[in-house]
Design a protein around this motif. Structure first.
Motif, PDB file in Angstrom:
ATOM      1  N   GLY A 187      17.352  -2.473  83.388  1.00 34.43           N
ATOM      2  CA  GLY A 187      16.925  -2.533  81.987  1.00 34.43           C
ATOM      3  C   GLY A 187      15.701  -1.636  81.852  1.00 34.43           C
ATOM      4  O   GLY A 187      14.997  -1.394  82.836  1.00 34.43           O
ATOM      5  N   ASP A 188      15.434  -1.149  80.654  1.00 35.01           N
ATOM      6  CA  ASP A 188      14.308  -0.218  80.505  1.00 35.01           C
ATOM      7  C   ASP A 188      12.977  -0.881  80.813  1.00 35.01           C
ATOM      8  O   ASP A 188      12.141  -0.314  81.521  1.00 35.01           O
ATOM      9  CB  ASP A 188      14.293   0.396  79.090  1.00 35.01           C
ATOM     10  CG  ASP A 188      14.303  -0.643  77.982  1.00 35.01           C
ATOM     11  OD1 ASP A 188      15.026  -1.642  78.118  1.00 35.01           O
ATOM     12  OD2 ASP A 188      13.589  -0.457  76.983  1.00 35.01           O
ATOM     13  N   ALA A 189      12.768  -2.098  80.308  1.00 34.93           N
ATOM     14  CA  ALA A 189      11.470  -2.742  80.514  1.00 34.93           C
ATOM     15  C   ALA A 189      11.264  -3.067  81.991  1.00 34.93           C
ATOM     16  O   ALA A 189      10.181  -2.860  82.543  1.00 34.93           O
ATOM     17  CB  ALA A 189      11.391  -4.016  79.680  1.00 34.93           C
ATOM     18  N   ALA A 190      12.299  -3.549  82.623  1.00 36.40           N
ATOM     19  CA  ALA A 190      12.168  -3.939  84.031  1.00 36.40           C
ATOM     20  C   ALA A 190      11.997  -2.718  84.931  1.00 36.40           C
ATOM     21  O   ALA A 190      11.200  -2.737  85.877  1.00 36.40           O
ATOM     22  CB  ALA A 190      13.396  -4.742  84.457  1.00 36.40           C
ATOM     23  N   VAL A 196      20.107   3.345  83.678  1.00 32.61           N
ATOM     24  CA  VAL A 196      19.214   2.479  82.909  1.00 32.61           C
ATOM     25  C   VAL A 196      19.863   2.205  81.550  1.00 32.61           C
ATOM     26  O   VAL A 196      20.163   3.142  80.806  1.00 32.61           O
ATOM     27  CB  VAL A 196      17.839   3.154  82.696  1.00 32.61           C
ATOM     28  CG1 VAL A 196      16.891   2.220  81.955  1.00 32.61           C
ATOM     29  CG2 VAL A 196      17.247   3.584  84.022  1.00 32.61           C
ATOM     30  N   ALA A 197      20.099   0.927  81.268  1.00 31.42           N
ATOM     31  CA  ALA A 197      20.564   0.554  79.922  1.00 31.42           C
ATOM     32  C   ALA A 197      19.295   0.445  79.072  1.00 31.42           C
ATOM     33  O   ALA A 197      18.683  -0.624  78.971  1.00 31.42           O
ATOM     34  CB  ALA A 197      21.327  -0.761  79.964  1.00 31.42           C
ATOM     35  N   ASN A 198      18.906   1.569  78.510  1.00 26.48           N
ATOM     36  CA  ASN A 198      17.611   1.671  77.832  1.00 26.48           C
ATOM     37  C   ASN A 198      17.771   1.326  76.356  1.00 26.48           C
ATOM     38  O   ASN A 198      17.929   2.203  75.504  1.00 26.48           O
ATOM     39  CB  ASN A 198      17.083   3.096  78.035  1.00 26.48           C
ATOM     40  CG  ASN A 198      15.768   3.340  77.322  1.00 26.48           C
ATOM     41  OD1 ASN A 198      15.219   2.439  76.695  1.00 26.48           O
ATOM     42  ND2 ASN A 198      15.271   4.553  77.427  1.00 26.48           N
ATOM     43  N   ASN A 199      17.739   0.015  76.091  1.00 26.61           N
ATOM     44  CA  ASN A 199      17.911  -0.411  74.696  1.00 26.61           C
ATOM     45  C   ASN A 199      16.585  -0.433  73.949  1.00 26.61           C
ATOM     46  O   ASN A 199      16.474  -0.984  72.861  1.00 26.61           O
ATOM     47  CB  ASN A 199      18.616  -1.772  74.633  1.00 26.61           C
ATOM     48  CG  ASN A 199      17.920  -2.807  75.490  1.00 26.61           C
ATOM     49  OD1 ASN A 199      16.751  -2.637  75.850  1.00 26.61           O
ATOM     50  ND2 ASN A 199      18.618  -3.872  75.835  1.00 26.61           N
ATOM     51  N   GLN A 200      15.589   0.157  74.528  1.00 28.18           N
ATOM     52  CA  GLN A 200      14.288   0.367  73.888  1.00 28.18           C
ATOM     53  C   GLN A 200      13.586  -0.932  73.539  1.00 28.18           C
ATOM     54  O   GLN A 200      12.785  -0.991  72.609  1.00 28.18           O
ATOM     55  CB  GLN A 200      14.440   1.248  72.645  1.00 28.18           C
ATOM     56  CG  GLN A 200      15.263   2.498  72.920  1.00 28.18           C
ATOM     57  CD  GLN A 200      15.327   3.402  71.720  1.00 28.18           C
ATOM     58  OE1 GLN A 200      14.344   3.992  71.323  1.00 28.18           O
ATOM     59  NE2 GLN A 200      16.514   3.502  71.131  1.00 28.18           N
ATOM     60  N   ILE A 201      13.879  -1.946  74.312  1.00 27.12           N
ATOM     61  CA  ILE A 201      13.206  -3.228  74.096  1.00 27.12           C
ATOM     62  C   ILE A 201      13.369  -4.089  75.348  1.00 27.12           C
ATOM     63  O   ILE A 201      14.355  -3.948  76.072  1.00 27.12           O
ATOM     64  CB  ILE A 201      13.783  -3.942  72.844  1.00 27.12           C
ATOM     65  CG1 ILE A 201      12.891  -5.108  72.447  1.00 27.12           C
ATOM     66  CG2 ILE A 201      15.221  -4.387  73.056  1.00 27.12           C
ATOM     67  CD1 ILE A 201      13.109  -5.601  71.044  1.00 27.12           C
ATOM     68  N   GLY A 202      12.405  -4.938  75.594  1.00 25.44           N
ATOM     69  CA  GLY A 202      12.516  -5.926  76.664  1.00 25.44           C
ATOM     70  C   GLY A 202      12.209  -7.280  76.060  1.00 25.44           C
ATOM     71  O   GLY A 202      11.060  -7.544  75.704  1.00 25.44           O
ATOM     72  N   PHE A 203      13.220  -8.081  75.866  1.00 29.05           N
ATOM     73  CA  PHE A 203      13.100  -9.406  75.243  1.00 29.05           C
ATOM     74  C   PHE A 203      12.530  -9.255  73.832  1.00 29.05           C
ATOM     75  O   PHE A 203      13.260  -8.891  72.926  1.00 29.05           O
ATOM     76  CB  PHE A 203      12.236 -10.308  76.126  1.00 29.05           C
ATOM     77  CG  PHE A 203      12.559 -11.774  75.996  1.00 29.05           C
ATOM     78  CD1 PHE A 203      13.130 -12.298  74.846  1.00 29.05           C
ATOM     79  CD2 PHE A 203      12.295 -12.657  77.054  1.00 29.05           C
ATOM     80  CE1 PHE A 203      13.426 -13.646  74.736  1.00 29.05           C
ATOM     81  CE2 PHE A 203      12.586 -14.014  76.948  1.00 29.05           C
ATOM     82  CZ  PHE A 203      13.135 -14.495  75.786  1.00 29.05           C
TER      83      PHE A 203
HETATM   84 MG   LIG Z   1      15.668  -3.372  77.407  1.00 31.14          MG
END
Ligand SMILES: [Mg+2]
Ligand SMILES: Cc1ncc(C[n+]2csc(CCOP(=O)(O)OP(=O)(O)O)c2C)c(N)n1
Length: 1020
Positions: free
Chosen positions: A408-411, A439-446
């Protein structure tokens, strides 16, 4: 980097001595080029001072090189003025004389259009340099201007980052509008020309925009290898490189259908269940499939994957091809669990599947490792498992086995383990020869957006430390995604190095399906609500192109929906949930068909005298000729030889006997950790270094016998989390290997706590998979201060699953069964013989359990901490408890006190007992296997000394060490008939004092308690 010495340097005035040095023969220069490597003779005669050449300065050097190479290949391909210049220079023209004004030259006819009416060579050179800078700027910074964000809102505000610094503005380079139609020669560091070597500036810019500023952003110019940079440029700059066949487009659409409809199906059936869906990043599925297809085409047979929660079920269904009904029945809360253990939630389970790859028609094994919630923790585990699979199939270059890691992007940006894992990627004993990271970079972490989550422009910047290229791609453009994935797989196959695909996407739902994202990201989610799903966009594109008809598209959807519906119906027939079906690392042949151990016994772990002698001799010798070892080491080997003669072993030799014999029995051994080759305490010396020849080493352990298994001993990077995770993964691959990780000091294990808490301790309970990893943790209170003293036994013991309050039935196979039932084994051996046995037992047991060993420091050289061969002969075993064997044992009824202890304190106790002359009144029993607790032997020992009071003695502080673990178990054993007194250090926050005197006082105080027969009177 094969960067050439620049012409500018060559053009600098030479001193007399430099001039003399340049006289010798010069080596030819090799440069990668589109048609393969080109070799040029060294440039002669460039000894003119730069100041003498009116049009040259230091920054023009690259351009001059380009011209020179082009001229060497074909003098007609450069402007006449260059031709004359190089001719003159090569002919040895004096400084300043090589250059002739173009006014006096007649331009070659085909080149006249290149410079047009421009007669000024100075300007010509400047303009070419400007164009070259522009091209380079696109290569370096183009990705900042690529349209990567499907939402187009780019929620990251990188005011401080050097993005968009006007690199596309030709004015910045001293060019202007009027130059746009001029034709410029292209340097060899670009491929935008295709078969053309010169282009008008306007076209150059258009092609650079196409290559670097569309839906793909290529970050690679930090790579310090010319060949690799050229390779990437070629892949992205060559005109028309992103072409897809009709067949490829249709396959891609079908994969997008599956990916999208799978999530929709789950949402429809279980709208109130968490599944961490992939909506917004559906192209992840075709992305992974492409990497796998391409790698299979390149010979890969085994892919080991690690991934977090996002889209995991979809990957299981559509990439690994787990049966859909098996996935669906995980949503049924009424199903009974069929396996022992606690199990895990569906989005953590692993999987192993062997099938035919439909694209390549070749066999491929795919496994997804089970993982805990702790993001990125599985990364090193996947790498270790991959390394092991490569090792056991002799795949030395990673051609057949590879790993893919999803993030994940944040991780990816936030978790340090990502960095630790990257640093293993190029180390000889740890490399897996290239990992593809997605990286599944959905531009957010939680609920946190990147502005608050990282300080780097991209979530992927960590990969730059290992020179991995990073391909950012807009996930709403499935074709661009597929293209970068193909390139990533080819990169791995070509260079065997890591590569990152950054799928820039969005998350359509909240963090999970129950979550409301508008609370925290209102603007982003307003945009997301407007966003047309990627499948719809792509289908419309293909329909418009005529690649597929609407009817075909709808049929594809209906076909997959039907597959899901049928599987759903079948899943309703499932009554029992088998976690065993979710095993990521099966060990064929090790268990019975129904997964049970083949026996419930353990043979003797002893060895013949002859074998002990033989291994001892290997351990004391240098088995290769003409090898000079250090004088100090000669003394160590000599003393080993003397011990062998006296039929005794110290700690290092005991370990040697265990390793050497297991290797003879075909068991691979791998010992990894910081400085393990020599041993932190300079006791091991498994790798000998020739004192006269650099890098010449010898590993005697690999000379035990001709048909032995290989021995791997490797100093690791200075990482615990990464390396322990790696070794755990390595140990998963095969039960027929002894994999050991040694901490430099035991307390350092806590930087790897996550691997211990999430994998080693509960791994079998959660994921029904066994693991026989061994942790060697140096431990002991030796007055060395609060650090390095304690390996924190209390922590390991607190996590043992044996019940303190229940006396287990003492059956005949009690010891082996108890080991089978435990989650891990914790031992603290007081002598090398027992250490030898426990290592051998680890392999001779018919199942695998993690083994935690608290290992000694000062005991390594303690004259009493030795074992005789007699304790290691056939018929001997590991002693879970070493009973009192001295004077006290002769008249046990007269013994007043029985002290139970473990480890090094035993030697302090016996010394004190001797000095007090209390050998016949105080018995001392050593609990060598703390967990599972030797209830039977503690019982026998306390019954033997039935008139004695009971004391637990430890050198650790009261709230630490073993006391809280052993006390209730001893009490259960004796049916709470007596108290168990405590002799040891008082409770404390730190593991040990930093003051040596205080340390010794504490020691004396607790020894006084241990031997003061009235010491506990007041407490009665
Ligand atoms: Mg994310
Ligand atoms: C080490 C760790 N810390 C915290 C969490 C809690 N957590 C679960 S998912 C998540 C956000 C992850 O964001 P990202 O890596 O971008 O993945 P995404 O969910 O966006 O796919 C967090 C903080 C966790 N699982 N692991």
């Amino acid at each position: 980097m094969h960067r050439l010495r620049t012409c500018a340097v060559r053009l600098r005035p030479l001193t007399a001595s430099q001039a003399a040095q340049t006289v010798g023969p010069q080596r030819p220069i090799t440069v990668a080029s589109p048609g393969g490597a080109r070799t040029f003779p060294p440039i002669r005669g460039y000894t003119a001072p730069v100041a003498s050449e009116p049009f040259l300065n230091g920054t023009s050097s690259n351009y001059v090189e380009e011209m020179y190479f082009a001229w060497m290949e074909d003098p007609k391909s450069v402007h006449k003025s260059w031709d004359v210049f190089f001719r003159n220079a090569n002919a040895g023209a004096p400084p300043g004389a090589a250059y002739q004004s173009p006014l006096g030259l007649s331009a070659a006819p085909q080149l006249s259009s290149l410079v047009g009416a421009q007669p000024n060579v100075e300007k010509l050179v400047e303009d070419h340099l400007a164009v070259q800078s522009l091209i380079r700027a696109y290569q370096v910074m183009g990705h900042h201007n690529a349209q990567l964000d499907p939402l187009g809102i780019s929620c990251v505000n990188f005011d401080d980052a050097p993005v968009n610094s006007g690199f596309q503005d030709v004015g910045f380079y001293g060019l202007d509008e009027s130059d746009l139609d001029k034709v410029f020669r292209l340097p060899t560091t670009t491929f935008i020309g295709g078969s053309e070597s010169a282009l008008p500036l306007k076209e150059i810019i258009r092609r650079l925009e196409m290559a670097y500023c569309q839906h793909i952003g290529v970050e690679f110019m930090f790579i310090n290898d010319l060949e690799q940079c050229q390779w990437i440029r070629q892949k992205f700059e060559t005109p028309g490189v992103m072409q897809f066949t009709l067949e490829e487009k249709r396959t891609l659409l079908a994969r997008m259908v599956r990916s999208t409809r799978f999530e929709e199906f789950l949402q429809k059936k279980w709208s109130a269940e968490k599944r961490f869906g992939l909506e917004g990043c559906e192209s992840l599925i075709p992305a992974l499939k492409t990497i796998i297809d391409k790698s299979s085409e390149n010979g890969v047979e085994n892919v080991i994957m690690g991934m977090p929660h996002r889209g995991r079920l979809n990957v299981l269904a559509n990439v690994i091809r787990k049966e859909l009904e098996q996935i669906f029945c995980q949503f049924d809360s009424k199903l009974e669990a069929a396996d022992e253990g606690s199990g895990d939630v569906k989005y953590h389970l692993g999987m192993y599947h062997r099938r035919i790859n439909r694209v390549t028609d070749r066999n491929i094994t795919l496994s997804l490792m089970a993982n805990p919630s702790h993001l990125e923790a599985v990364d090193p585990v996947v790498q270790g498992k991959t390394k092991a699979e490569q090792f056991y199939c002799g795949d030395n270059d990673g051609n057949r086995v590879m790993s893919i890691l999803l993030h994940g992007d944040a991780a990816f940006a936030g978790q340090g383990i990502v960095y630790e894992t990257f640093h293993l990627s190029d180390l000889p004993s740890y490399t897996t020869h290239g990992t593809v990271h997605v990286v599944a970079n959905n531009q957010i972490g939680f609920t946190t957006d990147p502005r608050m989550a990282r300080s780097s422009p991209y979530p992927t910047d960590v990969a730059r430390v290992v020179n991995a290229p990073i391909f950012h791609v807009n996930a709403d453009d499935p074709e661009a995604v597929i293209y970068v994935c193909k390139v990533a797989a080819e990169w791995r196959a070509t260079f065997h190095k890591d590569v990152v695909v950054d799928l820039v996407c969005y998350r359509r739902m909240g963090h999970n399906e129950m979550d409301e994202p508008m609370f925290t990201q209102p603007l982003m989610y307003k945009q997301i609500k407007k966003q047309k799903p990627v499948l719809q966009k792509y289908a419309e594109k293909l329909i418009a192109e005529g690649a597929v008809s609407r009817q075909e598209y709808e049929e594809e959807i209906a076909k997959y929906d039907k597959i899901c519906e049928e599987a759903y119906n079948r899943s309703k027939d499932e009554k029992i949930l088998h976690i065993k079906h979710w095993l990521d690392s099966p060990w064929p042949g090790f268990f019975t068909l129904d997964g049970q151990p083949k026996s419930m016994s353990c043979p003797s772990t002893g060895l013949t005298e002859e074998n002990l002698n033989h291994i001892g001799t290997v351990a004391s010798s240098v088995p290769v000729e003409d090898f000079t070892i250090h004088g100090g080491l000669s003394r160590i080997l000599k003393s080993r030889a003397e011990m062998v003669q006296k039929r005794t072993v110290d700690w290092a030799l005991g370990e040697y006997m265990a390793f050497g014999s297991l290797l003879q029995e075909g068991i691979h051994i791998r010992l990894s950790g910081q400085d393990v080759e020599r041993g932190t305490f300079s006791h091991r010396h498994h790798v000998l270094h020739d004192q006269n020849v650099d890098k010449r080493t010898c590993i005697p352990m690999n000379h035990v016998s001709p048909d032995q298994a290989p021995y791997t001993v490797c100093n690791s990077s200075l990482s615990e989390y990464g390396v322990l995770g790696f070794e755990l993964g390595f140990a998963m691959a095969s039960p027929n290997a002894l994999i050991l990780w040694e901490a430099q000091f035991g307390d350092f294990h806590n930087t790897a706590q996550c691997i211990i808490d999430q994998f080693i301790c509960p791994g079998q309970a959660k994921w029904v998979r066994q693991n026989g990893i061994v942790l060697l943790l140096p431990h002991g209170m030796e007055g060395m201060g609060p650090e390095h003293s304690s390996a924190r036994p209390e922590r390991f013991l607190q996590m043992c699953n044996d019940d303190p309050d229940v006396m287990p039935p003492l059956t005949e196979d009690f010891a082996v069964r108890q080991l089978y039932d435990c989650n891990w084994i914790v031992v603290n051996c007081s002598n090398p013989g027992n250490y030898f046995h426990v290592l051998r037992r680890q392999i001779l047991l018919p199942y695998r359990k993690p083994l935690i060993v608290f290992t000694p420091k000062s005991l390594l050289r303690h004259p009493e901490a030795r074992s005789s061969f007699d304790e290691m002969l056939p018929g001997t075993h590991f002693q879970r408890l070493i009973p009192e064997g001295g004077a006290a044992a002769e008249r046990p009824e007269e013994v007043k006190r029985l002290i139970f202890c473990t480890g090094k304190v035993y030697y302090e106790l016996t010394k004190e007992r001797r000095s007090r002359g209390m050998e016949d009144v105080v018995a001392i029993a050593r609990i060598e296997q703390l967990s599972p607790f030797p209830f039977d032997q503690v019982k026998a020992e306390s019954e033997r000394f039935s008139n004695a009071d009971l004391v637990w003695c430890q050198e650790e502080h009261k709230n630490q060490g073993y006391y809280d673990y052993v006390k209730p178990r001893i009490r259960t054993t004796i049916e709470r008939a007596k108290p168990v007194w405590y002799a040891g250090r008082g409770p404390a926050a730190a593991p040990a004092t930093g003051n040596k005197k205080a340390h010794l006082m504490e020691l004396q105080r607790f020894l006084d308690n241990a031997f003061g027969l009235d010491a506990f009177k007041d407490q009665q």
